[in-house]
Design a protein around this motif. Structure first.
Motif, mmCIF file in Angstrom:
data_model
loop_
_atom_site.group_PDB
_atom_site.id
_atom_site.type_symbol
_atom_site.label_atom_id
_atom_site.label_comp_id
_atom_site.label_asym_id
_atom_site.label_seq_id
_atom_site.Cartn_x
_atom_site.Cartn_y
_atom_site.Cartn_z
ATOM 1 N N SER A 31 -28.487 3.359 1.818
ATOM 2 C CA SER A 31 -29.367 4.338 1.657
ATOM 3 C C SER A 31 -28.908 5.404 2.429
ATOM 4 C CB SER A 31 -30.762 3.580 1.848
ATOM 5 O OG SER A 31 -31.488 4.734 1.859
ATOM 6 N N THR A 32 -28.624 6.625 2.125
ATOM 7 C CA THR A 32 -28.187 7.623 2.802
ATOM 8 C C THR A 32 -29.136 8.865 2.611
ATOM 9 O OG1 THR A 32 -26.785 8.725 1.301
ATOM 10 C CG2 THR A 32 -25.869 6.632 2.352
ATOM 11 N N ALA A 41 -30.465 -4.430 3.290
ATOM 12 C CA ALA A 41 -29.929 -4.535 1.959
ATOM 13 C C ALA A 41 -30.458 -5.869 1.181
ATOM 14 C CB ALA A 41 -28.527 -4.294 1.887
ATOM 15 N N ARG A 67 -20.361 1.048 12.714
ATOM 16 C CA ARG A 67 -19.506 0.236 12.464
ATOM 17 C C ARG A 67 -19.539 -1.040 13.328
ATOM 18 N NH1 ARG A 67 -13.622 3.057 11.772
ATOM 19 N NH2 ARG A 67 -14.019 4.470 10.236
ATOM 20 N N PHE A 75 -28.515 6.816 8.689
ATOM 21 C CA PHE A 75 -28.164 8.021 9.269
ATOM 22 C C PHE A 75 -29.656 8.648 9.037
ATOM 23 C CE2 PHE A 75 -24.496 7.089 7.059
ATOM 24 C CZ PHE A 75 -23.566 7.044 7.750
ATOM 25 N N TYR A 79 -21.278 10.124 2.793
ATOM 26 C CA TYR A 79 -21.946 8.985 3.414
ATOM 27 C C TYR A 79 -21.352 7.680 2.875
ATOM 28 C CZ TYR A 79 -25.116 12.458 5.515
ATOM 29 O OH TYR A 79 -25.419 13.567 6.473
ATOM 30 N N ARG A 94 -26.459 -3.100 -10.154
ATOM 31 C CA ARG A 94 -26.393 -3.565 -8.606
ATOM 32 C C ARG A 94 -25.938 -4.984 -8.874
ATOM 33 N NH1 ARG A 94 -31.596 -1.432 -8.757
ATOM 34 N NH2 ARG A 94 -31.787 0.367 -7.376
ATOM 35 N N PHE A 107 -10.072 -3.764 10.492
ATOM 36 C CA PHE A 107 -10.273 -2.748 11.559
ATOM 37 C C PHE A 107 -9.876 -3.260 12.983
ATOM 38 C CE2 PHE A 107 -12.854 -1.261 8.103
ATOM 39 C CZ PHE A 107 -12.457 0.086 7.739
ATOM 40 N N VAL A 113 -15.493 -7.022 6.736
ATOM 41 C CA VAL A 113 -16.877 -7.367 6.163
ATOM 42 C C VAL A 113 -17.304 -8.777 6.385
ATOM 43 C CG1 VAL A 113 -16.356 -8.039 3.850
ATOM 44 C CG2 VAL A 113 -18.299 -6.585 4.292
ATOM 45 N N THR A 145 -22.089 -3.915 -0.914
ATOM 46 C CA THR A 145 -23.416 -3.840 -0.184
ATOM 47 C C THR A 145 -24.314 -2.558 -0.331
ATOM 48 O OG1 THR A 145 -22.330 -5.169 1.913
ATOM 49 C CG2 THR A 145 -24.502 -3.758 2.267
ATOM 50 N N GLU A 146 -25.254 -2.678 -0.626
ATOM 51 C CA GLU A 146 -26.317 -1.452 -0.953
ATOM 52 C C GLU A 146 -26.635 -0.630 0.292
ATOM 53 O OE1 GLU A 146 -29.559 -2.242 -3.565
ATOM 54 O OE2 GLU A 146 -29.993 -0.042 -4.106
ATOM 55 N N ARG A 148 -32.088 2.654 10.033
ATOM 56 C CA ARG A 148 -31.569 3.421 9.049
ATOM 57 C C ARG A 148 -29.999 3.932 9.398
ATOM 58 N NH1 ARG A 148 -33.374 5.488 4.500
ATOM 59 N NH2 ARG A 148 -32.430 7.463 3.777
ATOM 60 N N MET A 208 0.688 -1.263 -0.005
ATOM 61 C CA MET A 208 -0.083 0.075 -0.238
ATOM 62 C C MET A 208 0.969 1.284 0.098
ATOM 63 S SD MET A 208 -3.369 -0.744 0.744
ATOM 64 C CE MET A 208 -4.097 -2.595 0.668
ATOM 65 N N PHE A 223 -9.760 -0.306 0.987
ATOM 66 C CA PHE A 223 -8.431 -0.990 0.858
ATOM 67 C C PHE A 223 -8.090 -1.309 -0.346
ATOM 68 C CE2 PHE A 223 -10.767 -2.318 4.939
ATOM 69 C CZ PHE A 223 -9.621 -2.303 5.736
ATOM 70 N N ILE A 269 -18.167 7.110 4.681
ATOM 71 C CA ILE A 269 -18.292 6.501 6.012
ATOM 72 C C ILE A 269 -18.583 4.985 6.038
ATOM 73 C CG2 ILE A 269 -19.918 6.608 8.107
ATOM 74 C CD1 ILE A 269 -20.403 9.502 7.457
ATOM 75 N N MET A 270 -19.529 4.717 5.132
ATOM 76 C CA MET A 270 -20.046 3.319 4.912
ATOM 77 C C MET A 270 -18.866 2.461 4.564
ATOM 78 S SD MET A 270 -22.839 3.654 6.390
ATOM 79 C CE MET A 270 -23.555 1.789 6.321
ATOM 80 N N VAL A 271 -17.711 3.117 3.960
ATOM 81 C CA VAL A 271 -16.750 2.101 3.662
ATOM 82 C C VAL A 271 -16.255 1.704 4.831
ATOM 83 C CG1 VAL A 271 -14.299 2.304 2.862
ATOM 84 C CG2 VAL A 271 -16.065 2.945 1.217
ATOM 85 N N GLY A 272 -16.286 2.392 6.219
ATOM 86 C CA GLY A 272 -15.808 1.854 7.428
ATOM 87 C C GLY A 272 -16.655 0.752 8.015
ATOM 88 N N VAL A 273 -17.926 0.415 7.172
ATOM 89 C CA VAL A 273 -18.845 -0.494 7.952
ATOM 90 C C VAL A 273 -18.772 -1.778 6.745
ATOM 91 C CG1 VAL A 273 -21.143 -0.760 8.230
ATOM 92 C CG2 VAL A 273 -20.093 1.146 8.656
ATOM 93 N N PHE A 274 -18.849 -1.437 5.438
ATOM 94 C CA PHE A 274 -18.898 -2.813 4.409
ATOM 95 C C PHE A 274 -18.027 -2.484 3.575
ATOM 96 C CE2 PHE A 274 -23.768 -1.948 5.719
ATOM 97 C CZ PHE A 274 -23.919 -3.045 6.306
ATOM 98 N N GLU A 275 -16.860 -1.824 3.803
ATOM 99 C CA GLU A 275 -15.560 -1.788 2.885
ATOM 100 C C GLU A 275 -15.852 -1.436 1.295
ATOM 101 O OE1 GLU A 275 -13.421 -5.356 3.499
ATOM 102 O OE2 GLU A 275 -13.540 -5.356 5.507
ATOM 103 N N ARG A 319 -24.674 -2.882 11.949
ATOM 104 C CA ARG A 319 -24.233 -3.120 10.528
ATOM 105 C C ARG A 319 -25.048 -4.584 10.060
ATOM 106 N NH1 ARG A 319 -17.941 -5.310 9.469
ATOM 107 N NH2 ARG A 319 -18.514 -7.509 10.096
#
Lengths: 451, 451
Positions: B169-170, A149, A137, A442, B203, B156, A41, A59, B166-167, A440, A1, B244, B206-212, A142
């Motif tokens: 909704s923000t 989803a 997170r 946010f 948003y 999709r 993480f 994930v 992962t889909e 939801r 990286m 990543f 941010i969600m990359v921190g959740v589902f990558e 999640r």
């Protein structure tokens, strides 16, 4: 990286981590005894001096990693770990990784305001939402969004793959009077007053004239001042409309098949998420029980001593009715049918008497209750222009303010009907989440515009 | 059909139409010599006295029906026809239906303001949009929307099925300063000033921190005053963000695979629509050509004598560059890379020099041109908190107004990047539609809030 700002940290052993393909934490069992590379993480960490424990979250889930001489960064830092996979009965998933190389990809500069692994729902909910950029997170947080989803994907897949529906995208900026209701958010549209759409109702009806069967997945807006555990000011609406129907039974039958397809997909793909949240995926009966609204009001009054005022059911009535059908028919779902006109908008198709004349009291509208709460409103709509104009008069509305709505009914609209499901409400109810805001990412409410 | 308001019309022969299952007009060949039941709209009609011709339109296409003694209703009425399928070389699709029974399901009360079968794009575009509730039924109009629905479905399906996305909704209601830009539509949010989101940028990060790896398909809003053939004030944005990554090449490689999957699905499912519109589905090269922005500016200046002012390309520059890569490499697509910082927002990841230091002039941002027009902006984003704060200072922005944006970067965000595709613009370009408004069912522009 390539990451010059955060130079590689201590690498206790020489190795060639780049050469290994990435493995997910959920795939460790297949790699027992072999070297893997994990990316993710720092979910949790513990330093016992000579030995460091690290729970890495990706994930796929979490994995315990153990090593020595590791300079562990703050929680939530992004890291790369390589090491050997060993069976370990007490580790999450039954395997752990014995760290060979360890690298910080991106270091957190502050500890998270809430300890992510220790979060529980219903504890300081407002704080959790204030820090949603990082609390989202959490594994349970999640999981709810993952289930949603999959639920939405199943909705689309069944409608397009098995029922001949076409997906549409309709305006969320609408002109005054398009809905004719209260609870609208005003927008300044180039100096003109416009509103955020409360539903795609008219647009999905128009599109029945194009594709016959249509659906939309998009946000809708309700400017409701009061905060409840079941309402959001912005939510994801799963909207369906179908043409060439006989009556509302065709619409209910479609929703019945659709729910069965959704639960089937959740069973195949989200077992882990339901287990984590201690929730059960419901069985959908081949024929969901039905009861008329008048019958339902009578039932909860006579059998449960709960007299409901007004023309509809109240939350306690919904709860009792659901409980009744669970106990007597083993069903988590029940359709409440033939809503009175007083509880439905002007475009709801009236019930017809045996001689074909209009019943002035009832409509072909229905609700669907699931585990004690309404998750759908639907029904047949008026398609005949003359009947629509009569209904507008009967509701004492001004036809000139509804011309944007009535226009398309001059052009041979076929009999049609549909429904809408609130994605967050269904998700919350499926997972036993008490407040719909946690279903939801946010949420927006009366006092919450951020994050 | 229960439809007392419009009693059954003339039925010249006795038959039992209800007993027949419905056949689509696209399925006639399989029913040659047999009786079928069609449901649909009166697309066109002609009464020659003794003989009546009716073109019936349904979701599958159109079919010619011929009968005698038929009392044909106004165009666009919904009807039911039963009859025998016969080969007929001059009929659309090669077959016609010899009418046995004919029933009006729902009669139009007025002729359509525009003759649906005779519409052509580019003829009275504003009138066509004024009457969109019925003109959207046109075969070419709906073909564009059908292609868009398939394109979005392919987007999709590829991301979730083949790439582990992962889909999400923000929120589309955002607080002041969330984007920090101009061209925002203001909303009155319970007495507070809010805005419609221009993009889900923060948003999805941010969600990359959740589902990558995440994507969203949702409307976005640009309050641009000027009307052009390539801009909409509300459009459907196909947004992607992935974590990543090494650098923006990972993002471009993903988009390359994604476009290939989209075109593959269109080839399988939309051949009829492309044929109707006289358009060709592009080949997506295994490796879409790339050129740096500086290289592109130089190329169009030196080879085509077109000097571009400013820091970007202009529409004519985009056209020439696309033409060049079509002629030299046979590609309808070209990535323009390494955009200057002056042409990109503060969160764009700067290009790094060989020694790892920040290049003050260039970013890791790219555009994708398709047939002469930009359809994507994307790139790597800054994930390091310190680098982000330096960038905010370098752009002379006020960090305190961007706290809502910078917050999440304290918590170990991994290197990430993404892009957005405007669904309508891609649809229009694929189909050779000159104005992007025709690639949206109900477009919003400076002067158009209805229908």
């Amino acid at each position: 990286m390539t990451e010059p700002q955060t130079p590689p940290q201590l690498q206790p052993h020489t190795a060639s981590p780049q050469a290994l393909p990435r493995t997910l934490t959920s795939e460790l069992a297949a790699h027992e005894g072999r070297a893997v590379k994990l990316l993710g993480f720092v979910h949790a960490r513990r330093d016992l001096g000579g030995v460091q424990f690290l729970v890495l979250r990706d994930v796929g889930g979490v994995a315990q990693c153990v090593g020595s001489g590791l300079d562990l960064p703050l929680s939530e830092s992004s890291v790369e770990v390589t090491g050997l996979v060993k069976a370990h009965p007490k580790a999450p998933g039954g395997f752990e990784v014995q760290v060979e190389t360890f690298r910080v990809i991106s270091a957190a500069t502050e500890p998270p305001p809430v300890e992510i692994p220790k979060m529980e729902w219903h504890v300081n909910p407002e704080t959790m939402l204030d820090y949603r950029v990082v609390t989202v997170r959490g594994l349970k947080e999640r999981a709810a969004l993952k289930v949603q989803a999959e639920l939405v994907a199943a909705f689309r897949e069944h409608l397009t793959g098995s029922e001949g529906f076409t997906e549409i995208s309709t305006p969320k900026i609408v002109s005054a009077g398009a809905e004719g209701g209260a609870n609208l958010f005003p927008i300044d549209y180039f100096g003109h007053l416009a509103y955020l759409a409360q539903s795609p109702q008219l647009y999905k009806q128009i599109m029945v004239g194009v594709f016959e069967r249509v659906f939309e997945v998009a946000p809708v807006y309700r400017a409701e001042e009061h905060a409840t555990s079941r309402h959001l000011n912005e939510y994801l609406s799963l909207d369906v409309e179908m043409g060439f129907i006989e009556d509302e039974e065709d619409v209910m039958a479609l929703e019945n098949r659709l729910l069965a397809a959704i639960m089937e997909r959740l069973r195949a793909r989200c077992a882990k998420e339901f287990a984590l949240l201690g929730a059960a995926i419901p069985e959908v009966p081949a024929h969901i029980p039905r009861i008329t609204l008048l019958g339902a009001r009578q039932l909860v009054a006579e059998q449960y001593g709960h007299a409901v005022g007004g023309k509809d059911l109240d939350p306690e009535g919904e709860r009792l009715l659901s409980q009744h059908f669970l106990q007597t028919e083993g069903s988590d779902f029940v359709f409440v049918t033939k809503y009175p006109r007083a509880a439905r908008p002007f475009y709801a198709h009236p019930e017809l008497n045996a001689d074909g004349s209009v019943n002035p009291d009832l409509t072909r509208g229905f609700d669907l209750l699931f585990r004690g709460i309404e998750i759908t409103s639907g029904g047949q709509r008026i398609h005949d222009h003359a009947m629509l104009m009569e209904s507008i008069a009967a509701y004492r509305l001004k036809p000139e303010t509804l011309e944007g709505y009535t226009e398309v009914f001059k052009y041979g609209m076929p009999p049609h009907g549909g429904f809408a499901i609130g994605a967050e409400r269904l998700t919350a109810r499926l997972l036993g989440i008490g407040n719909v805001r946690y279903a939801r990412a946010f949420p927006r409410d009366r006092h919450r515009l951020t994050p």
